[in-house]
Design a protein around this motif. Structure first.
Motif, PDB file in Angstrom:
ATOM      1  N   ALA A 154      14.112   4.561  19.042  1.00 27.23           N
ATOM      2  CA  ALA A 154      13.148   4.765  17.961  1.00 27.23           C
ATOM      3  C   ALA A 154      13.980   4.875  16.696  1.00 27.23           C
ATOM      4  O   ALA A 154      14.909   5.684  16.631  1.00 27.23           O
ATOM      5  N   ILE A 155      13.689   4.009  15.707  1.00 29.51           N
ATOM      6  CA  ILE A 155      14.471   4.006  14.474  1.00 29.51           C
ATOM      7  C   ILE A 155      13.537   3.935  13.268  1.00 29.51           C
ATOM      8  O   ILE A 155      12.360   3.643  13.401  1.00 29.51           O
ATOM      9  N   ASN A 166      24.438   6.742  13.922  1.00 30.69           N
ATOM     10  CA  ASN A 166      22.984   6.625  13.935  1.00 30.69           C
ATOM     11  C   ASN A 166      22.525   5.189  13.666  1.00 30.69           C
ATOM     12  O   ASN A 166      23.007   4.549  12.731  1.00 30.69           O
ATOM     13  N   HIS A 167      21.591   4.723  14.471  1.00 34.09           N
ATOM     14  CA  HIS A 167      21.024   3.378  14.383  1.00 34.09           C
ATOM     15  C   HIS A 167      19.864   3.427  13.390  1.00 34.09           C
ATOM     16  O   HIS A 167      18.997   4.275  13.480  1.00 34.09           O
ATOM     17  N   GLY A 208       6.048  -0.359  14.346  1.00 32.17           N
ATOM     18  CA  GLY A 208       5.817  -1.301  15.416  1.00 32.17           C
ATOM     19  C   GLY A 208       6.420  -0.875  16.735  1.00 32.17           C
ATOM     20  O   GLY A 208       7.269   0.009  16.800  1.00 32.17           O
ATOM     21  N   VAL A 209       5.941  -1.541  17.787  1.00 31.28           N
ATOM     22  CA  VAL A 209       6.462  -1.361  19.143  1.00 31.28           C
ATOM     23  C   VAL A 209       6.953  -2.728  19.600  1.00 31.28           C
ATOM     24  O   VAL A 209       6.173  -3.672  19.709  1.00 31.28           O
ATOM     25  N   TRP A 229       9.105   2.044   7.254  1.00 31.96           N
ATOM     26  CA  TRP A 229       8.706   1.438   8.528  1.00 31.96           C
ATOM     27  C   TRP A 229       9.422   2.189   9.634  1.00 31.96           C
ATOM     28  O   TRP A 229      10.485   2.771   9.423  1.00 31.96           O
ATOM     29  N   PHE A 230       8.831   2.206  10.812  1.00 30.70           N
ATOM     30  CA  PHE A 230       9.506   2.734  11.992  1.00 30.70           C
ATOM     31  C   PHE A 230       9.292   1.751  13.127  1.00 30.70           C
ATOM     32  O   PHE A 230       8.387   0.916  13.084  1.00 30.70           O
ATOM     33  N   GLU A 231      10.148   1.862  14.140  1.00 32.34           N
ATOM     34  CA  GLU A 231      10.028   0.932  15.257  1.00 32.34           C
ATOM     35  C   GLU A 231      10.493   1.597  16.545  1.00 32.34           C
ATOM     36  O   GLU A 231      11.480   2.330  16.545  1.00 32.34           O
TER      37      GLU A 231
END
Length: 126
Positions: free
Chosen positions: A71-72, A116-117, A59-60, A11-13
């Motif tokens: 952005a993670i 890093n997040h 997701g945004v 997943w990315f966000e």
């Protein structure tokens, strides 16, 4: 539907106070579509549908200025609480303790030992 393997990036966000700009840019660049996700009351979140995908890939999150833009990536894990505990033992800073949404997804955010997040999440039991 293919389920990602545990301990993989799944997943990315984006967190942003300019969600329309983010959605427009990536929509135009990669032909992404967006679907409003209402699983977390009080949060405006749009799931990202990539071309040909049958399920969202990211997701945004509309921050409304509540935090800096980011952005993670998120890693799918079996147990979010255990992963957060192990991350702490390894020197990670916990940025957001484990939380669950109305659909049963559990997630948390950490900062690794290099600053890093990133996030971890688990899916509801079937």
């Amino acid at each position: 539907m293919t389920v990602p393997a545990f301990n993989t990036v799944a997943w990315f966000e984006f967190g942003t106070d300019q969600p329309e700009k983010v959605k427009e840019f990536y929509g135009e660049l990669f032909d992404w579509q967006y679907v409003l996700n209402t699983n977390t009351p009080g949060v405006t979140y749009h799931s990202v549908m990539t071309p040909g995908a049958q399920q969202p890939a990211g997701g945004v999150w509309e921050s409304e200025g509540g935090f800096p833009d980011y952005a993670i990536f998120y890693v799918l894990v079996q147990d979010v609480a255990a992963t957060v505990k192990r991350g702490r033992e390894l020197g990670a800073e916990v940025l957001m303790e484990p939380a669950s949404d109305a659909a049963g997804f559990t997630f948390a955010r950490l900062r690794d030992t290099a600053g890093n997040h990133f996030g971890v999440f688990s899916v509801p039991a079937a």
